[in-house]
Design an enzyme around this catalytic site. Structure first.
Site, mmCIF file in Angstrom:
data_model
loop_
_atom_site.group_PDB
_atom_site.id
_atom_site.type_symbol
_atom_site.label_atom_id
_atom_site.label_comp_id
_atom_site.label_asym_id
_atom_site.label_seq_id
_atom_site.Cartn_x
_atom_site.Cartn_y
_atom_site.Cartn_z
ATOM 1 N N ARG A 1 -97.293 48.521 -82.687
ATOM 2 C CA ARG A 1 -97.784 49.881 -82.421
ATOM 3 C C ARG A 1 -98.127 50.091 -80.951
ATOM 4 O O ARG A 1 -98.088 51.227 -80.465
ATOM 5 C CB ARG A 1 -98.959 50.209 -83.340
ATOM 6 C CG ARG A 1 -98.529 50.356 -84.801
ATOM 7 C CD ARG A 1 -99.674 50.721 -85.712
ATOM 8 N NE ARG A 1 -100.762 49.769 -85.684
ATOM 9 C CZ ARG A 1 -100.898 48.735 -86.505
ATOM 10 N NH1 ARG A 1 -99.993 48.519 -87.437
ATOM 11 N NH2 ARG A 1 -101.925 47.919 -86.410
ATOM 12 N N GLU B 1 -108.522 34.900 -87.960
ATOM 13 C CA GLU B 1 -109.587 34.601 -88.917
ATOM 14 C C GLU B 1 -109.161 33.502 -89.880
ATOM 15 O O GLU B 1 -109.938 32.627 -90.225
ATOM 16 C CB GLU B 1 -109.938 35.879 -89.690
ATOM 17 C CG GLU B 1 -111.148 35.730 -90.574
ATOM 18 C CD GLU B 1 -111.522 37.028 -91.246
ATOM 19 O OE1 GLU B 1 -112.365 36.972 -92.155
ATOM 20 O OE2 GLU B 1 -110.983 38.088 -90.895
#
Length: 175
Positions: A58, A95
């Site tokens: 994006r 993560e």
């Protein structure tokens, strides 16, 4: 302009508990998209930036037209295996696991002024890796610019702690 109202929020995407900020509705509004590009370009006179680096994918949507507006080159920062010529890369922690970003080995000349662009700043892990990758071959990161910031996730602090100036257009609380 109130671009926050042009961004759709989708609950539980891509997993339960996440409120996804969908920029496709902003992109579909020509006036809002143009305003966003002008706001991201503000403070960078034409010729003051050598390359606008967009983070896959994006970030490309904003970085490519910004590069044209600023009279700069566009530099795609990609996932592994997407670029056709010799690359250099940077692994970084997520993560749950690791990821990697790559650029062409000849994408930057030492000392070039780079504007780093992505749509959203969350934890800052990807943007920090992109900045580190660019700096590793001599780029001067003028600024990291984002349309949306999720300030509760600490990305701004992470980047600023690494010496990267951060600019965002809007912030949404939460994650």
């Amino acid at each position: 302009m109130d671009i926050a109202s042009r961004i759709r929020s989708i609950p539980d995407h891509p997993r339960p508990g996440i409120l996804f900020r969908d920029i496709t509705t902003l992109l579909a509004d020509g006036e809002a998209f143009a305003w966003t590009l002008d706001a991201l370009a503000a403070g960078h006179p034409r010729g003051s930036i050598d390359k606008v680096a967009g983070i896959e994918s994006r970030g490309f949507v904003f970085a490519a037209p910004l590069a044209l507006a600023l009279g700069a080159g566009f530099l795609p920062i990609r996932k592994p295996g997407k670029l056709p010529a010799a690359t250099i890369g940077m692994d970084y922690e997520l993560e749950y696991g690791t990821d990697r970003l790559e650029i062409h080995a000849d994408a930057i000349e030492p000392g070039e002024r780079v504007l780093l662009v992505d749509d959203l700043l969350a934890t800052g892990g990807t943007a920090n890796a992109a900045a580190s990758l660019l700096r590793s071959i001599g780029a001067h990161i003028v600024e990291a610019a984002f349309v949306v910031e999720l300030p509760d996730l600490g990305g701004r602090l992470r980047l600023e702690s690494a010496g990267v100036t951060v600019r965002t257009l809007i912030a949404f609380p939460g994650h």
